[in-house]
Design a protein around this motif. Structure first.
Motif, PDB file in Angstrom:
ATOM      1  N   PRO A 132       0.805  -1.235   0.000  1.00 15.01           N
ATOM      2  CA  PRO A 132       0.000   0.000   0.000  1.00 15.01           C
ATOM      3  C   PRO A 132       0.828   1.271   0.000  1.00 15.01           C
ATOM      4  N   GLU A 133       2.088   1.174   0.384  1.00 21.81           N
ATOM      5  CA  GLU A 133       2.937   2.370   0.404  1.00 21.81           C
ATOM      6  C   GLU A 133       3.467   2.741  -0.979  1.00 21.81           C
ATOM      7  N   CYS A 134       3.249   1.895  -1.973  1.00 22.15           N
ATOM      8  CA  CYS A 134       3.766   2.138  -3.322  1.00 22.15           C
ATOM      9  C   CYS A 134       2.696   2.770  -4.220  1.00 22.15           C
ATOM     10  N   SER A 135       3.157   3.349  -5.314  1.00 22.52           N
ATOM     11  CA  SER A 135       2.261   3.942  -6.307  1.00 22.52           C
ATOM     12  C   SER A 135       2.590   3.389  -7.686  1.00 22.52           C
ATOM     13  N   ILE A 136       1.553   3.118  -8.467  1.00 17.61           N
ATOM     14  CA  ILE A 136       1.708   2.717  -9.861  1.00 17.61           C
ATOM     15  C   ILE A 136       1.217   3.890 -10.706  1.00 17.61           C
ATOM     16  N   LEU A 137       2.084   4.387 -11.565  1.00 16.19           N
ATOM     17  CA  LEU A 137       1.791   5.605 -12.317  1.00 16.19           C
ATOM     18  C   LEU A 137       1.658   5.282 -13.802  1.00 16.19           C
TER      19      LEU A 137
END
Length: 468
Positions: free
Chosen positions: A363-368
């Motif tokens: 949950p701490e990551c982002s997919i852009l």
């Protein structure tokens, strides 16, 4: 005269158009289908005509959904020349070998899985072509310059104009003669945004008897570049400072990756971002970036200025081009503070699938996402909000934040497309809206009818239109 829409009709990928008269048969583009369970079947069945009867091919640009079946065409008997700009030729030498390499590796994986599970291997799991076959095909390439006339056949004259989509991309004007009749057909290819970084703006075309225009974003407008920059800054700062995770960016190695590197560097130059590490994990990304720099005469001034600044301040944005598999695997151990840009842009092949496998559950990551995700692709399932996705046969939970930054797209939006069409001095006899999903194409065709009062058609795949 007639044109058959072999691909890129009713969908965004697989662009391929067969033009025929009594004197000549040629293709414009020969692209690979991407996305969905049907893609492998469609790619293996795509060359449904006799390749030996094709006199030549004209290629708008290097992306695989326009170029990816060219080696397959040659394997099945095509021996003619393929005309493209010099930058496209340079890129194609990298892209097609990479495509073949991915196909070979995926075929190995399918073979091992079939053996382990004791089931028969489908012919659709075989590579469309090998690295060796891709290398042999490259001998058929012929480079042409922008804005210089080219005559690939006594009855055909053409000219390549800058499409502003990726480096080397072209709008192709074709003057076709049959008997005493001559008609001009214009193929837009993929058109870029006005004011987009790196490439120049698309060339305006004054007239055509028949026009094929793309409609990838024919249903909507992008966010402004300033809004896009603000959104990107917010995503990076929140992911790194508050959540302390990574940012994973699925991006096409050609075009989008260079756009992102430019934009991140420019934001650094403006003092909007702190120092960071950017990992470009694609075997061909370094080569594609070097090709972009080689063709500096095609870059806009803003990009040249940003390149000069970064060379003097490269400690602010440390760019790591990842080449070896072992290096790529090590990226999966980085827990925070990394921007990882990897191919493919729609997440259906390549190293991006590994980075998604390891970072999607966090949950701490982002997919852009920075570009269009075709129906049926892994990228589209993530953008559409699926709570879990299957990667390498394993169900992966989606806990990372999913972001779509539309303003970074290399495609013209609805207003850009309409503005380009308004550059014509007279209406074409007919305009064909292609390279768009059905709803997008229908909406854009309606806008052309409403604002320009032009005759418009939305061709379906495998249909033929006579050009009177």
């Amino acid at each position: 005269m007639q044109i058959t829409f072999l691909g890129g009709a009713g969908e965004v990928t697989g662009s391929c158009y067969l033009v025929e008269t009594a004197e000549v048969r040629f293709l414009v583009d020969c692209g690979m289908f991407q996305g969905g369970r049907d893609a492998d079947r469609k790619n293996h069945a795509a060359i449904s005509f006799d390749p030996e009867t094709i006199d030549f091919v004209l290629l708008t640009h290097a992306h695989v959904d326009h170029s990816g079946l060219l080696p397959r065409l040659a394997v099945l008997g095509f021996r003619g020349p393929v005309y493209m700009t010099g930058a496209t030729a340079d890129l194609l030498a990298v892209i097609l070998k990479d495509s073949a390499h991915i196909q070979e590796k995926e075929a190995e994986w399918h073979a091992k899985t079939a053996l382990r599970n004791k089931h028969l291997l489908s012919h659709e799991n075989n590579p469309l072509y090998t690295v060796t076959q891709a290398e042999i095909f490259l001998r058929q390439i012929r480079s042409v310059n922008y804005d210089e006339p080219c005559q690939p056949h006594p009855s055909v004259r053409c000219c390549f104009r800058d499409a502003g989509h990726i480096i080397g991309s072209a709008i192709i004007e074709v003057w076709l003669k049959s008997g005493s009749k001559q008609r001009k057909i214009v193929f837009s290819g993929d058109l870029g945004q006005k004011g987009h970084p790196i490439v120049r703006d698309p060339t305006l075309i004054r007239e055509a008897d028949y026009l094929l225009v793309e409609s990838t974003y024919g249903n909507r407008c992008h966010r402004s570049m300033q809004d896009t920059r603000d959104e990107l800054i917010e995503i990076i700062c929140r992911t790194f400072s508050q959540k302390r995770g990574n940012i994973i960016v699925p991006a096409f190695t050609v075009g989008r990756t260079q756009d992102l590197l430019f934009l991140l560097s420019d934001l650094q130059r403006q003092g909007c971002l702190s120092a960071m590490d950017v990992y470009v994990d694609s075997p061909m990304a370094l080569a594609a970036t070097e090709i972009t720099l080689k063709h500096s005469e095609l870059l806009d001034k803003e990009t040249i200025d940003a390149i000069h600044w970064h060379r003097q301040h490269n400690e602010n944005m440390r760019i790591h081009f990842v080449q070896e598999v072992e290096e790529s695997i090590r990226l999966n151990h980085i827990q925070s503070g990394a921007i990882i840009i990897s191919a493919s842009g729609m997440c259906d092949a390549g190293r991006i699938k590994y980075h998604l496998k390891y970072n999607l559950p966090r949950p701490e990551c982002s997919i852009l996402f920075t570009g269009f995700q075709a129906a049926g692709t892994l990228g589209r399932r993530l953008v559409d909000g699926n709570k879990s996705v299957r990667i390498f046969g394993e169900q992966i939970p989606v806990r990372a934040s999913i972001h779509t930054v539309g303003g970074l797209s290399a495609h013209a939006d609805q207003q850009d497309l309409l503005d380009w069409l308004k550059g014509f001095s007279r209406p074409p006899l007919k305009t064909f809206v292609v390279h768009g999903e059905p709803d997008n194409a229908e909406i854009f065709a309606g806008m052309i009818r409403e604002q320009l009062q032009w005759p418009v058609g939305i061709p379906q795949r495998m249909t033929t239109e006579r050009l009177d």
